[in-house]
Design a protein around this motif. Structure first.
Motif, mmCIF file in Angstrom:
data_model
loop_
_atom_site.group_PDB
_atom_site.id
_atom_site.type_symbol
_atom_site.label_atom_id
_atom_site.label_comp_id
_atom_site.label_asym_id
_atom_site.label_seq_id
_atom_site.Cartn_x
_atom_site.Cartn_y
_atom_site.Cartn_z
ATOM 1 N N ARG A 18 15.173 13.462 2.280
ATOM 2 C CA ARG A 18 14.020 13.257 3.164
ATOM 3 C C ARG A 18 14.199 14.017 4.487
ATOM 4 N N ALA A 19 13.110 14.635 4.930
ATOM 5 C CA ALA A 19 13.095 15.264 6.248
ATOM 6 C C ALA A 19 12.831 14.194 7.309
ATOM 7 N N PRO A 20 13.160 14.474 8.580
ATOM 8 C CA PRO A 20 12.934 13.471 9.635
ATOM 9 C C PRO A 20 11.475 13.019 9.750
ATOM 10 N N CYS A 70 10.985 1.612 -2.549
ATOM 11 C CA CYS A 70 11.923 0.533 -2.886
ATOM 12 C C CYS A 70 12.933 0.353 -1.754
ATOM 13 N N VAL A 71 13.171 -0.889 -1.350
ATOM 14 C CA VAL A 71 14.093 -1.157 -0.247
ATOM 15 C C VAL A 71 15.512 -0.709 -0.594
ATOM 16 N N ALA A 72 15.894 -0.860 -1.857
ATOM 17 C CA ALA A 72 17.228 -0.424 -2.253
ATOM 18 C C ALA A 72 17.408 1.076 -2.075
ATOM 19 N N GLY A 73 16.297 1.814 -2.088
ATOM 20 C CA GLY A 73 16.359 3.255 -1.935
ATOM 21 C C GLY A 73 16.608 3.723 -0.519
ATOM 22 N N PRO A 101 9.068 4.001 4.247
ATOM 23 C CA PRO A 101 8.805 3.966 2.806
ATOM 24 C C PRO A 101 7.746 4.962 2.330
ATOM 25 N N GLN A 102 7.550 6.062 3.047
ATOM 26 C CA GLN A 102 6.626 7.081 2.575
ATOM 27 C C GLN A 102 7.138 7.683 1.267
ATOM 28 N N TRP A 103 6.210 8.311 0.539
ATOM 29 C CA TRP A 103 6.606 9.020 -0.673
ATOM 30 C C TRP A 103 7.564 10.137 -0.290
ATOM 31 N N PRO A 104 8.764 10.177 -0.877
ATOM 32 C CA PRO A 104 9.750 11.203 -0.487
ATOM 33 C C PRO A 104 9.353 12.590 -0.972
ATOM 34 N N ARG A 105 9.095 13.481 -0.035
ATOM 35 C CA ARG A 105 8.747 14.861 -0.361
ATOM 36 C C ARG A 105 10.038 15.670 -0.469
ATOM 37 N N ILE A 106 10.681 15.546 -1.617
ATOM 38 C CA ILE A 106 11.977 16.176 -1.835
ATOM 39 C C ILE A 106 11.926 17.042 -3.099
ATOM 40 N N PHE A 107 12.951 17.839 -3.288
ATOM 41 C CA PHE A 107 13.030 18.711 -4.456
ATOM 42 C C PHE A 107 13.294 17.879 -5.704
ATOM 43 N N ARG A 108 12.476 18.098 -6.740
ATOM 44 C CA ARG A 108 12.626 17.384 -7.996
ATOM 45 C C ARG A 108 12.573 18.373 -9.156
ATOM 46 N N THR A 109 13.214 18.018 -10.230
ATOM 47 C CA THR A 109 13.142 18.808 -11.459
ATOM 48 C C THR A 109 12.440 17.972 -12.511
ATOM 49 N N ASP A 110 11.218 18.357 -12.869
ATOM 50 C CA ASP A 110 10.448 17.609 -13.861
ATOM 51 C C ASP A 110 10.793 18.111 -15.261
ATOM 52 N N TYR A 111 10.174 17.495 -16.262
ATOM 53 C CA TYR A 111 10.560 17.784 -17.643
ATOM 54 C C TYR A 111 10.338 19.251 -18.019
ATOM 55 N N GLY A 112 9.244 19.849 -17.558
ATOM 56 C CA GLY A 112 8.966 21.244 -17.881
ATOM 57 C C GLY A 112 9.977 22.195 -17.265
ATOM 58 N N HIS A 113 10.366 21.930 -16.021
ATOM 59 C CA HIS A 113 11.360 22.769 -15.365
ATOM 60 C C HIS A 113 12.704 22.670 -16.092
ATOM 61 N N ALA A 114 13.059 21.450 -16.503
ATOM 62 C CA ALA A 114 14.328 21.250 -17.208
ATOM 63 C C ALA A 114 14.344 21.982 -18.546
ATOM 64 N N GLU A 115 13.200 22.043 -19.208
ATOM 65 C CA GLU A 115 13.130 22.730 -20.500
ATOM 66 C C GLU A 115 13.319 24.238 -20.330
ATOM 67 N N VAL A 116 12.703 24.806 -19.301
ATOM 68 C CA VAL A 116 12.883 26.240 -19.043
ATOM 69 C C VAL A 116 14.339 26.527 -18.698
ATOM 70 N N ALA A 117 14.920 25.681 -17.851
ATOM 71 C CA ALA A 117 16.314 25.885 -17.451
ATOM 72 C C ALA A 117 17.253 25.766 -18.642
ATOM 73 N N HIS A 156 0.820 -1.218 0.000
ATOM 74 C CA HIS A 156 0.000 0.000 0.000
ATOM 75 C C HIS A 156 0.852 1.265 0.000
ATOM 76 N N SER A 157 2.071 1.193 0.519
ATOM 77 C CA SER A 157 2.943 2.364 0.524
ATOM 78 C C SER A 157 3.645 2.574 -0.807
ATOM 79 N N GLY A 158 3.577 1.562 -1.680
ATOM 80 C CA GLY A 158 4.227 1.646 -2.979
ATOM 81 C C GLY A 158 3.235 1.725 -4.111
ATOM 82 N N CYS A 159 2.888 0.578 -4.685
ATOM 83 C CA CYS A 159 2.038 0.547 -5.870
ATOM 84 C C CYS A 159 0.576 0.318 -5.498
#
Length: 594
Positions: A417-419, A192-195, A424-440, A142-145
């Protein structure tokens, strides 16, 4: 999957951290494959072409599978036992940002076309070898897929080059992996456990590689049910929840008719997600397959407007509501009435309809030139982040906008990840998606501005928006608080509101008499999906609220199971009633005086 196996996995994971500290110098005696180039600066096992470095034992060694460079510098055959230790996470990159801005084709590379960036079969095997076969695979919990994909199983099948078996296992839990493999944010990788201390397995890449290869090889063909139940079901809405529900019910033997208010089937898959993220031929390919399997589709059928929902209920044995959450969240500030301020779905839908018209050479999508929202040469501001906000950024860039800025109310997420956000929660971290990369890539900077809220819109004498005023905010226990004296004015010719959706549109459910919950979603218990009206079920975003495509598929499948149980009981009741009526009729014919 014993305790000893888990302990071994943890020990192996710990050794990765040690390897980051200990550097080994290894000399190579073998000849490098000509297709692989190594950067002057050693970047570990990943070569200059973006794949694990490949080696052969000589210029004539082309019959055997090449060897692959590992993290420790050695060159050996690909193996899975310690794959997550030996090989590096290497997600397949998108096409080059500058090149992809020149077209509306998918950002994902096509193997036969984009050979410079698309992963090879060997790199797929290397990435699949990193799957640990965990004792508890959190990726499919349930925490993954949400659809509980059998991820370790089809990862192992890809490693063993058993692609036909892999698509069977993938389809056993997911009706549309070609959709989720492209648009899902991959919560499976976040769990993912490897993560835990290293990079997660590239699950999303492997998923769409399996289904795309199956389509190319002709392994996905119509599955026409051999028997029919004689029961009929109306599905209202053709988004991922409606299509998943229809697919399941059709395979169970029921006659399914899908009603869609737009002119094309697919819901948000067709008009809510832009072409560069999900090619519409991919959607049509699956819809045509479902049509061949016996599902009937009715377009331009707005249930509750030009289709009477009560007649629908009377003519079908069951009705499934899968209308999605389509009522957008508004921004009620001064100047909201100005021209040039649009909801995200208005912007994306108008653009997609124009693309389809251009591609087909017809007016099938009822595109009207006056209603097209053009960002060309304009200062564009997108208010709200998330996937939809990114899609609006990418669309504006392809229109050749003058500038694009993205406002987000919340502060910038941390890089790790913050404390209070553990695995295995969804990591609320900074990401660069495709649109941001295109502007950059074009401007040299990220388009996002954090911790701001819009105070008012400014317009000209003709009623067109020309600018907006923001205030910086700080987060408090009671929510965001505006900082006095932090007002800033931003030029804006086009403003796109991408702040999510609040609820489904209510006209059809109200006419049917359905109950709503406190968030104005259709009330139905998860796992049962029955509404307060007999024979009417609800699932997907119209029941749970705005969510992911993979959750919509989950709810569509669950709704289909509940409907099937209901129809089986109804068929048994109808059979019992018919038998009783037949018995009385026979008795009456034998004894007229009774």
């Amino acid at each position: 999957r014993t305790f000893g196996h888990k302990l071994l996995c943890n020990t192996m994971l710990a050794s990765i951290a040690r390897r980051r500290v200990v550097s080994k110098a290894v000399s190579f005696q073998t000849a490098r494959a000509q297709s692989t180039q190594v950067d002057a600066v050693d970047k570990g096992p990943i070569a200059g072409d973006g794949r694990h470095e490949v080696w052969r034992e000589g210029i004539y060694d082309h019959d055997n599978e090449p060897k692959v460079r590992r993290r420790d510098g050695s060159v050996q055959s690909v193996e899975k036992l310690r794959g997550f230790l030996n090989y590096q996470r290497n997600p397949e990159p998108y096409r080059d940002p500058i090149k992809r801005l020149e077209d509306w084709e998918e950002i994902n590379p096509v193997p036969d076309r984009d050979v410079d960036v698309a992963h090879t079969a060997l790199e797929r095997k290397v990435q699949a070898a990193r799957c640990m076969d965990c004792g508890t695979p959190f990726c499919q919990t349930h925490s993954g897929c949400p659809v509980n994909n059998l991820i370790p199983e089809w990862n192992n099948l890809v490693y063993q080059d058993q692609w036909d078996e892999a698509i069977e296992r993938l389809h056993s839990t997911n009706n549309f992996p070609e959709f989720t493999g492209r648009v899902c944010p991959a919560p499976c990788e976040g769990s993912c456990v490897a993560g835990l201390i290293d990079g997660a397995v590239t699950i999303k890449n492997i998923e769409y590689a399996i289904v795309d290869r199956a389509f190319r090889d002709g392994k996905i063909t119509p599955r026409i049910p051999q028997e029919r139940s004689g029961m009929s079901v109306a599905v209202v809405g053709s988004g991922p929840a409606g299509l998943a529900c229809a697919d399941q019910l059709n395979q169970m033997g029921h006659k399914v008719t899908v009603f869609e208010r737009a002119d094309r089937i697919g819901g948000l898959l067709m008009y809510g997600i832009p072409n560069m993220k999900l090619e519409k031929e991919t959607v049509d390919r699956r819809v045509n397959l479902l049509r061949e399997e016996g599902i009937e589709f009715v377009t331009n059928a707005d249930v509750g407007v030009n289709v009477d929902i009560n007649e629908l209920k009377a003519n079908f044995d069951s009705v499934c509501m899968a209308t999605g959450s389509t009522k957008p969240r508004d921004l009620p500030v001064p100047g909201r009435e100005l021209k040039g301020i649009h909801f995200a779905m208005e912007f994306l839908t108008a653009n997609q309809k124009k693309l389809l018209m251009t591609k087909d050479g017809t007016l099938e999508s009822k595109w009207e030139k006056d209603n097209w929202i053009n960002a060309a040469g304009k200062d564009v501001i997108v208010i709200g982040g998330g996937d939809t906000g990114t899609d609006c950024i990418g669309t504006s860039m392809r229109h050749r906008c003058k500038s694009v800025t993205n406002f987000e109310l919340l502060p910038q997420p941390p890089m790790e990840r913050a404390p209070d956000n553990p695995w295995p929660q969804w990591p609320r971290i900074f990401r660069t998606d495709y649109g941001h990369a295109e502007v950059a890539a074009v401007t040299g900077k990220d388009p996002r501005v954090y911790s701001v809220m819009t105070k008012e819109f400014i317009g000209d004498e003709d009623g067109n928006v020309t600018a907006l005023v923001t205030q910086d905010v700080e987060m408090t226990p009671n929510g965001p608080k505006a900082i006095e004296g932090s007002e800033r004015e931003w030029p804006a010719d086009l403003v796109v509101l991408s702040m999510g959706f609040v609820s489904p549109e209510s006209y059809a459910p109200e006419e049917l008499g359905l109950d709503f919950d406190q968030r104005n979603n259709i009330h139905a218990v998860y796992g049962d999906f029955r509404t307060n009206i007999e024979g009417v079920f609800a699932g997907g975003d119209c029941r749970r609220g705005q969510s992911l495509v993979v959750w919509a598929i989950n709810e569509g499948r669950g709704m289909a199971s509940s409907v099937d149980q209901y129809l089986e009981m109804k068929r048994m009741d109808d059979s019992a009633t018919t038998q009783a009526q037949s018995a009385f009729a026979n008795l009456s014919s034998l004894s007229p005086n009774i």
